[in-house]
Write an enzyme that holds these catalytic residues in place. Structure first.
Site, PDB file in Angstrom:
ATOM      1  N   LYS A  58     -24.009   2.587 -26.392  1.00  0.00           N
ATOM      2  CA  LYS A  58     -24.427   1.256 -26.821  1.00  0.00           C
ATOM      3  C   LYS A  58     -25.218   1.327 -28.122  1.00  0.00           C
ATOM      4  O   LYS A  58     -25.074   0.471 -29.001  1.00  0.00           O
ATOM      5  CB  LYS A  58     -25.265   0.597 -25.721  1.00  0.00           C
ATOM      6  CG  LYS A  58     -24.447   0.179 -24.499  1.00  0.00           C
ATOM      7  CD  LYS A  58     -25.335  -0.316 -23.374  1.00  0.00           C
ATOM      8  CE  LYS A  58     -24.504  -0.734 -22.168  1.00  0.00           C
ATOM      9  NZ  LYS A  58     -25.312  -1.099 -20.988  1.00  0.00           N
ATOM     10  N   GLN A 102     -30.974  -0.771 -18.308  1.00  0.00           N
ATOM     11  CA  GLN A 102     -29.844  -0.002 -17.791  1.00  0.00           C
ATOM     12  C   GLN A 102     -30.028   0.244 -16.296  1.00  0.00           C
ATOM     13  O   GLN A 102     -31.086   0.678 -15.857  1.00  0.00           O
ATOM     14  CB  GLN A 102     -29.733   1.343 -18.530  1.00  0.00           C
ATOM     15  CG  GLN A 102     -28.563   2.204 -18.107  1.00  0.00           C
ATOM     16  CD  GLN A 102     -27.231   1.547 -18.417  1.00  0.00           C
ATOM     17  OE1 GLN A 102     -27.055   0.964 -19.482  1.00  0.00           O
ATOM     18  NE2 GLN A 102     -26.293   1.641 -17.500  1.00  0.00           N
ATOM     19  N   ASP A 125     -27.970  -9.474 -21.438  1.00  0.00           N
ATOM     20  CA  ASP A 125     -27.085  -8.873 -20.446  1.00  0.00           C
ATOM     21  C   ASP A 125     -26.772  -9.851 -19.313  1.00  0.00           C
ATOM     22  O   ASP A 125     -25.972  -9.561 -18.428  1.00  0.00           O
ATOM     23  CB  ASP A 125     -27.728  -7.594 -19.875  1.00  0.00           C
ATOM     24  CG  ASP A 125     -26.712  -6.655 -19.235  1.00  0.00           C
ATOM     25  OD1 ASP A 125     -25.522  -6.722 -19.607  1.00  0.00           O
ATOM     26  OD2 ASP A 125     -27.105  -5.860 -18.375  1.00  0.00           O
TER      27      ASP A 125
END
Length: 285
Positions: A58, A102, A125
């Site tokens: 990413k 994450q 996200d």
């Protein structure tokens, strides 16, 4: 569709590349206009090899898209309170425009409490309650990245969910549930299936659109795919294996996503695109 007619592959890699290229142009324009580059903060708890690799990927994609990447690495012993504190600090930092936690974060951490520490305007996200609500009601906000990427793939290949039966296999808060809501918003008739669904095969056989998002390798078999159905495999298991038995499903579906190269690239592309959108909103342009 006959047995000789294999499904057309839905190329997520090519579409994601175009989205990232467009995102890079938007980021450059935003930076030129404001003097500030979009910034995505990634937070990783522990050193899970797959998560470390994913975060690094990413970061690389951020650089290619003209997005500044700030990485916060926390030890595996981090507590819920400590993680929540870190996320609140990033939420309050005006130089950070998007935040990605994450996951997984470890069984000892309350993941939902951590997600809710992310400010909705920086939830690129799409993991907070606020994001799920705005997405479900079609209001301005951020979609969960994988579901958002799936819908973009359907649009790219001319699949209109309106009036179609969609079966979502999986009910996670950041994949199964939100993708079902996005399909419902497109006027699909949505059925959620999960580990306690009786006769899963029968439900799948009725589906015009199948979204496999349960994390069980090759759970969906070709014999259960309705001829001509669209099959979205959002699963990723060891050995580059999805939740769909690809070799048998490809003989019955009209469109199918490969693993890898289908849904995965779309997830990252959506994340980057939403980061630039978040930065533009926060910078008032």
């Amino acid at each position: 569709m006959t047995q000789a007619q294999a499904a057309r592959l839905m190329d997520g890699t090519a579409l994601a590349r175009r989205i990232v290229e467009d995102t890079a142009r938007q980021a450059a324009a935003l930076t030129g206009r404001t003097g500030t580059a979009p910034c995505l903060a990634t937070v990783l708890v522990g050193e899970d090899p797959a998560s470390v690799t994913y975060v690094r990927m990413k970061q690389n994609r951020c650089r290619k898209a003209g997005i500044t990447s700030r990485h916060v690495a926390l030890p595996a012993t981090t507590t819920t309170d400590e993680l929540v504190g870190t996320l609140r600090e990033l939420s309050a930092d005006p130089e950070v425009h998007g935040i990605l936690l994450q996951h997984p974060v470890g069984d000892h951490i309350d993941e939902r409490a951590a997600f809710e520490a992310i400010a909705p305007e920086k939830d690129v996200d799409g993991v907070t309650f606020a994001s799920f609500a705005t997405m479900s009601f079609g209001l301005p906000g951020f979609v969960s990245c994988t579901p958002g990427g799936i819908v973009r793939l359907l649009d790219e290949y001319g699949v209109d969910p309106a009036g179609k039966r969609a079966v979502v296999v999986g009910r996670s808060a950041i994949l199964g549930k939100p993708v079902g809501m996005l399909l419902l918003a497109r006027d699909a008739t949505v059925t959620y299936c999960h580990s306690r669904t009786r006769d899963l095969s029968a439900a799948v056989r009725e589906a015009d659109i199948v979204v496999a998002a349960v994390g069980r390798p090759r759970l969906i078999r070709g014999q259960d795919i309705k001829p001509g159905a669209v099959v979205i495999d959002a699963g990723y298991n060891p050995g580059n294996v999805g939740d769909v038995d690809f070799d048998s499903a490809v003989e019955r579906a009209s469109l199918i996503t490969p693993v890898p190269g289908g849904v995965g690239p779309m997830t990252i592309a959506t994340l980057l695109e939403q980061t630039v959108t978040a930065a533009a909103r926060q910078l008032g342009v």
